[in-house]
Design a protein around this motif. Structure first.
Motif, PDB file in Angstrom:
ATOM      1  N   HIS A  47      -3.383   8.058   0.567  1.00  0.00           N
ATOM      2  CA  HIS A  47      -3.630   6.750   1.175  1.00  0.00           C
ATOM      3  C   HIS A  47      -5.113   6.429   1.276  1.00  0.00           C
ATOM      4  O   HIS A  47      -5.528   5.283   1.091  1.00  0.00           O
ATOM      5  CB  HIS A  47      -3.002   6.684   2.570  1.00  0.00           C
ATOM      6  N   ARG A  48      -5.927   7.433   1.556  1.00  0.00           N
ATOM      7  CA  ARG A  48      -7.364   7.199   1.732  1.00  0.00           C
ATOM      8  C   ARG A  48      -8.027   6.651   0.477  1.00  0.00           C
ATOM      9  O   ARG A  48      -9.123   6.078   0.539  1.00  0.00           O
ATOM     10  CB  ARG A  48      -8.078   8.502   2.124  1.00  0.00           C
ATOM     11  N   PHE A  60      -6.181   1.076   7.070  1.00  0.00           N
ATOM     12  CA  PHE A  60      -7.484   1.552   7.518  1.00  0.00           C
ATOM     13  C   PHE A  60      -7.737   1.030   8.932  1.00  0.00           C
ATOM     14  O   PHE A  60      -7.316  -0.071   9.285  1.00  0.00           O
ATOM     15  CB  PHE A  60      -8.598   1.087   6.580  1.00  0.00           C
ATOM     16  N   VAL A 120       0.823  -1.215   0.000  1.00  0.00           N
ATOM     17  CA  VAL A 120       0.000   0.000   0.000  1.00  0.00           C
ATOM     18  C   VAL A 120       0.856   1.263   0.000  1.00  0.00           C
ATOM     19  O   VAL A 120       0.607   2.200  -0.771  1.00  0.00           O
ATOM     20  CB  VAL A 120      -0.963   0.000   1.208  1.00  0.00           C
ATOM     21  N   SER A 132      -9.275  -2.449   2.615  1.00  0.00           N
ATOM     22  CA  SER A 132      -9.752  -1.076   2.452  1.00  0.00           C
ATOM     23  C   SER A 132     -11.272  -1.006   2.476  1.00  0.00           C
ATOM     24  O   SER A 132     -11.964  -2.006   2.261  1.00  0.00           O
ATOM     25  CB  SER A 132      -9.239  -0.482   1.125  1.00  0.00           C
ATOM     26  N   GLY A 166      -6.834   1.456  -3.291  1.00  0.00           N
ATOM     27  CA  GLY A 166      -7.812   0.371  -3.350  1.00  0.00           C
ATOM     28  C   GLY A 166      -8.856   0.623  -4.411  1.00  0.00           C
ATOM     29  O   GLY A 166      -9.538  -0.297  -4.849  1.00  0.00           O
TER      30      GLY A 166
END
Length: 232
Positions: free
Chosen positions: A52-53, A201, A28, A179, A56
């Motif tokens: 990062h959010r 997460f 990730v 995610s 996915g």
């Protein structure tokens, strides 16, 4: 009659559908840094935590989300170049990627126990192949990649295709992901979602996104397979 019963039993058996990045391999943050490098080259400034959010999501959706958050605009040609730079930047970091704790043992255990399972990843086939070898994935294991479906996560297409390949009803599938996007796709596919913390997460986020259970990593999941209905 006996054959019919065996077929029905196989069709109703619990199957496990795995995400790849952040779920089975520790990749990730390499993606975060690669996207950061690509965005900086395109003069789109976005902090790593915001990048990062979105990890996915499919490449198509993730770029839209980046541009929205940065309040920026790029032409189609610039977006294509952005994706190319991300791919190049990620390739430079690919040697840093390792299997997550317990990932190989989890897959080999499921294989020996004849538990139906598959891997469904938004990554293109060429990129995924390197990491599948790293995981010592059995060549017979069904692998669905982003270039094989019309829409990647958070659309459910990848998981639907994986269940179809296994010939298992979607409602009998457990989707394992790291995610909120994996879990949203699982919910839309009418599968049970199980979250792993190893993608970054938090437990509360994964549970709000629909996770039935949350575990630390593949090794922790292996120790609790009975909690998701898998009897070895």
């Amino acid at each position: 009659m006996a054959k019919h019963k065996r077929d029905k039993s196989r069709h109703n058996k619990v199957a496990i559908l795995f995400d790849l990045d952040g779920t089975l391999i520790d990749s990730v943050y390499q993606h975060v840094l690669a996207w950061g490098e690509a965005l900086h080259a395109a003069k789109v400034e976005l902090p790593n935590w915001m990048i990062h959010r979105k990890i996915g999501m499919s490449d198509q959706l993730i770029v839209k989300a980046f541009l929205r958050d940065a309040r920026a605009h790029l032409s189609s040609k610039q977006i294509e170049r952005l994706r190319e730079i991300h791919g190049e930047a990620y390739a430079k970091r690919a040697q840093e990627v390792r299997p997550l704790q317990g990932a190989r043992k989890l897959l080999s255990t499921l294989l020996r126990a004849s538990v139906p399972h598959a891997i469904a990843t938004s990554s293109p086939r060429e990129q995924a192949e390197r990491f599948l070898k790293m995981l010592h994935v059995d060549p017979r294991l069904p692998i669905i990649t982003g270039d094989e479906v019309a829409n990647a996560k958070p659309e459910p297409d990848l998981f639907l295709a994986a269940a179809h390949r296994l010939d298992v009803k979607m409602e009998n599938c457990m989707v394992i992901g790291d995610s909120v996007w994996d879990l949203l796709a699982a919910k839309r596919a009418r599968a049970v979602g199980v979250g792993l913390l190893c993608g970054g997460f938090g437990q509360d986020e994964l549970e709000r996104a629909g996770a039935y259970r949350v575990y630390s990593d593949p090794g922790d999941l292996l120790a609790h397979l009975d909690e998701i209905g898998v009897q070895l």
